[in-house]
Design a protein around this motif. Structure first.
Motif, short mmCIF file in Angstrom:
data_model
loop_
_atom_site.label_atom_id
_atom_site.label_comp_id
_atom_site.label_asym_id
_atom_site.label_seq_id
_atom_site.Cartn_x
_atom_site.Cartn_y
_atom_site.Cartn_z
N VAL A 110 1.27 -6.99 5.40
CA VAL A 110 1.17 -5.68 4.74
C VAL A 110 2.55 -5.04 4.66
O VAL A 110 3.31 -5.06 5.63
CB VAL A 110 0.21 -4.74 5.50
N TYR A 111 2.85 -4.46 3.52
CA TYR A 111 4.13 -3.80 3.30
C TYR A 111 3.90 -2.39 2.75
O TYR A 111 3.01 -2.18 1.92
CB TYR A 111 5.00 -4.59 2.30
N GLY A 112 4.72 -1.44 3.21
CA GLY A 112 4.66 -0.08 2.69
C GLY A 112 5.59 0.07 1.52
O GLY A 112 6.71 -0.46 1.53
N ILE A 113 5.16 0.80 0.49
CA ILE A 113 5.99 0.93 -0.72
C ILE A 113 6.27 2.37 -1.11
O ILE A 113 6.99 2.62 -2.08
CB ILE A 113 5.33 0.22 -1.92
N ASP A 114 5.75 3.33 -0.34
CA ASP A 114 5.96 4.73 -0.73
C ASP A 114 7.37 5.18 -0.35
O ASP A 114 8.07 4.52 0.43
CB ASP A 114 4.94 5.63 -0.04
N ALA A 115 7.78 6.31 -0.89
CA ALA A 115 9.10 6.87 -0.58
C ALA A 115 9.11 7.37 0.86
O ALA A 115 8.09 7.84 1.38
CB ALA A 115 9.42 8.01 -1.53
N ASP A 116 10.26 7.28 1.52
CA ASP A 116 10.38 7.80 2.89
C ASP A 116 10.27 9.32 2.92
O ASP A 116 9.78 9.90 3.87
CB ASP A 116 11.72 7.37 3.51
N LYS A 117 10.74 9.94 1.84
CA LYS A 117 10.67 11.39 1.75
C LYS A 117 9.98 11.78 0.47
O LYS A 117 10.27 11.25 -0.60
CB LYS A 117 12.08 12.00 1.79
N THR A 118 9.05 12.70 0.57
CA THR A 118 8.35 13.20 -0.61
C THR A 118 8.39 14.72 -0.60
O THR A 118 8.60 15.34 0.44
CB THR A 118 6.88 12.74 -0.62
N LYS A 119 8.19 15.28 -1.76
CA LYS A 119 8.17 16.74 -1.86
C LYS A 119 6.96 17.29 -1.11
O LYS A 119 5.90 16.66 -1.09
CB LYS A 119 8.11 17.18 -3.33
N PRO A 120 7.11 18.46 -0.48
CA PRO A 120 5.96 19.06 0.23
C PRO A 120 4.78 19.25 -0.72
O PRO A 120 4.94 19.63 -1.87
CB PRO A 120 6.52 20.41 0.69
N SER A 121 3.61 18.93 -0.19
CA SER A 121 2.40 19.06 -1.00
C SER A 121 2.05 20.53 -1.21
O SER A 121 2.04 21.32 -0.26
CB SER A 121 1.25 18.34 -0.31
N ILE B 41 0.82 -1.21 0.00
CA ILE B 41 0.00 0.00 0.00
C ILE B 41 0.85 1.27 0.00
O ILE B 41 2.06 1.23 0.25
CB ILE B 41 -0.96 0.04 1.21
N GLU B 42 0.18 2.38 -0.25
CA GLU B 42 0.83 3.68 -0.42
C GLU B 42 1.13 4.34 0.94
O GLU B 42 0.48 5.29 1.35
CB GLU B 42 -0.08 4.58 -1.27
N ILE B 43 2.15 3.80 1.58
CA ILE B 43 2.69 4.36 2.82
C ILE B 43 4.15 3.93 2.85
O ILE B 43 4.50 2.87 2.34
CB ILE B 43 1.93 3.85 4.07
N SER B 44 5.01 4.74 3.41
CA SER B 44 6.42 4.36 3.45
C SER B 44 6.64 3.26 4.48
O SER B 44 5.89 3.15 5.46
CB SER B 44 7.30 5.57 3.79
N PRO B 45 7.65 2.40 4.29
CA PRO B 45 7.93 1.35 5.27
C PRO B 45 8.12 1.91 6.67
O PRO B 45 7.64 1.33 7.66
CB PRO B 45 9.22 0.71 4.74
N GLU B 46 8.79 3.05 6.77
CA GLU B 46 9.05 3.65 8.08
C GLU B 46 7.76 4.13 8.73
O GLU B 46 7.52 3.90 9.93
CB GLU B 46 10.02 4.83 7.92
N ASN B 47 6.91 4.80 7.96
CA ASN B 47 5.65 5.29 8.51
C ASN B 47 4.69 4.16 8.87
O ASN B 47 3.88 4.29 9.79
CB ASN B 47 4.98 6.27 7.55
N LEU B 48 4.78 3.05 8.14
CA LEU B 48 3.95 1.89 8.48
C LEU B 48 4.36 1.35 9.85
O LEU B 48 3.50 1.01 10.67
CB LEU B 48 4.09 0.81 7.41
N LYS B 49 5.65 1.29 10.10
CA LYS B 49 6.13 0.84 11.41
C LYS B 49 5.66 1.77 12.52
O LYS B 49 5.28 1.32 13.60
CB LYS B 49 7.67 0.78 11.41
N LYS B 50 5.69 3.06 12.25
CA LYS B 50 5.29 4.05 13.26
C LYS B 50 3.79 4.27 13.32
O LYS B 50 3.31 4.98 14.19
CB LYS B 50 5.99 5.40 12.97
N GLN B 51 3.07 3.68 12.37
CA GLN B 51 1.63 3.90 12.24
C GLN B 51 1.32 5.38 12.07
O GLN B 51 0.39 5.93 12.67
CB GLN B 51 0.89 3.32 13.44
N ASP B 52 2.11 6.02 11.22
CA ASP B 52 1.90 7.42 10.86
C ASP B 52 1.25 7.47 9.48
O ASP B 52 1.91 7.20 8.47
CB ASP B 52 3.25 8.15 10.85
#
Length: 247
Positions: free
Chosen positions: A96-107, A63-74
């Motif tokens: 479940v695995y996160g596949i998004d980038a850890d860093k993204t450009k500000p929205s 899913i569209e969440i970074s691996p790090e944020n998935l661990k933190k539930q952010d």
């Protein structure tokens, strides 16, 4: 006679090799989501996503969440439907695995030009429905119109997906991203895996299971508080508020 036996042996060896190779090739069902459009039940209801997950019975959900944020539930940087699929997968005991980038450009708010291009894209796609966004027509429209706002993010998503496909080779993957990301990912995984068309699934009409919606709402409510505290862009807050109206 020896030539016949040799030819027979070679045929058997190649048959076994390709049989093994076929079994170790990953199968990928790549589904495009449409974010806030999921709040409109007559367009592309959330129940299609949860029911498709139940029907396909994958070995892993991406899913569209970074691996790090998935661990933190952010979930502050992820689309709301990702959290719902996460809780559905938990109920079904699907990893479940996160596949998004850890860093993204500000929205940033879309420019007038970007809005115009988006409208041209959707005019060519023909709508936000499940059938429309997965049709060959949508693929052609995306190839014509879509420009990646954050190319580094797209590359990171491709890398994260490809790494999982390699590490869990031979498994069945259910991958859900925004449908524009789906177009990019589809090109990346096309050569290494067996791609399953979402339109081949027989998805019965159903409601999102009450227990899943209840668990997702808890995540959405906390995420909404976090977004307001961090003074996130108003459109992200408004999008999540729409999801919280779903019953």
């Amino acid at each position: 006679m020896r030539r016949v036996l040799l030819l027979f042996a070679v045929t058997i060896i190649f048959g076994v090799y390709f049989s093994i190779e076929g079994k170790t090739k990953s199968e990928v069902l790549l589904i495009g989501s449409v974010h806030e459009q999921h709040t409109k039940p007559d367009v592309y209801p959330l129940s299609i996503l949860t029911k498709a997950l139940e029907v396909y019975k994958p070995d892993a959900l991406l899913i569209e969440i970074s691996p790090e944020n998935l661990k933190k539930q952010d979930w502050t940087k992820s689309p709301p439907e990702a959290a719902l699929l996460y809780v559905t997968a938990q109920r079904l005991d699907i990893p479940v695995y996160g596949i998004d980038a850890d860093k993204t450009k500000p929205s940033k708010p879309p420019t007038a030009e970007a809005k115009k291009e988006r409208q041209s894209l959707m005019d060519d796609v023909g709508g936000y429905g499940f059938t429309e966004v997965h049709s060959p027509k949508a693929d052609k429209a995306l190839a014509k119109h879509y420009k990646h706002r954050d190319e580094d993010r797209e590359k990171a998503m491709d890398k994260n997906v490809m790494t999982l496909l390699q590490d869990l080779k031979g498994k069945r993957f259910f991958v859900v991203t925004g449908f524009t990301h789906r177009h990019h990912l589809r090109q990346a995984v096309d050569d290494c895996c067996t791609l399953v068309s979402p339109l081949t699934l027989s998805i019965p009409k159903a409601q999102v299971p009450a227990e899943d919606l209840k668990a997702a709402r808890k995540i959405w409510e906390k995420t909404l508080t976090d977004l307001k505290t961090s003074k996130a862009p108003s459109r992200k807050i408004e999008q999540l508020e729409k999801f919280l109206t779903i019953k």
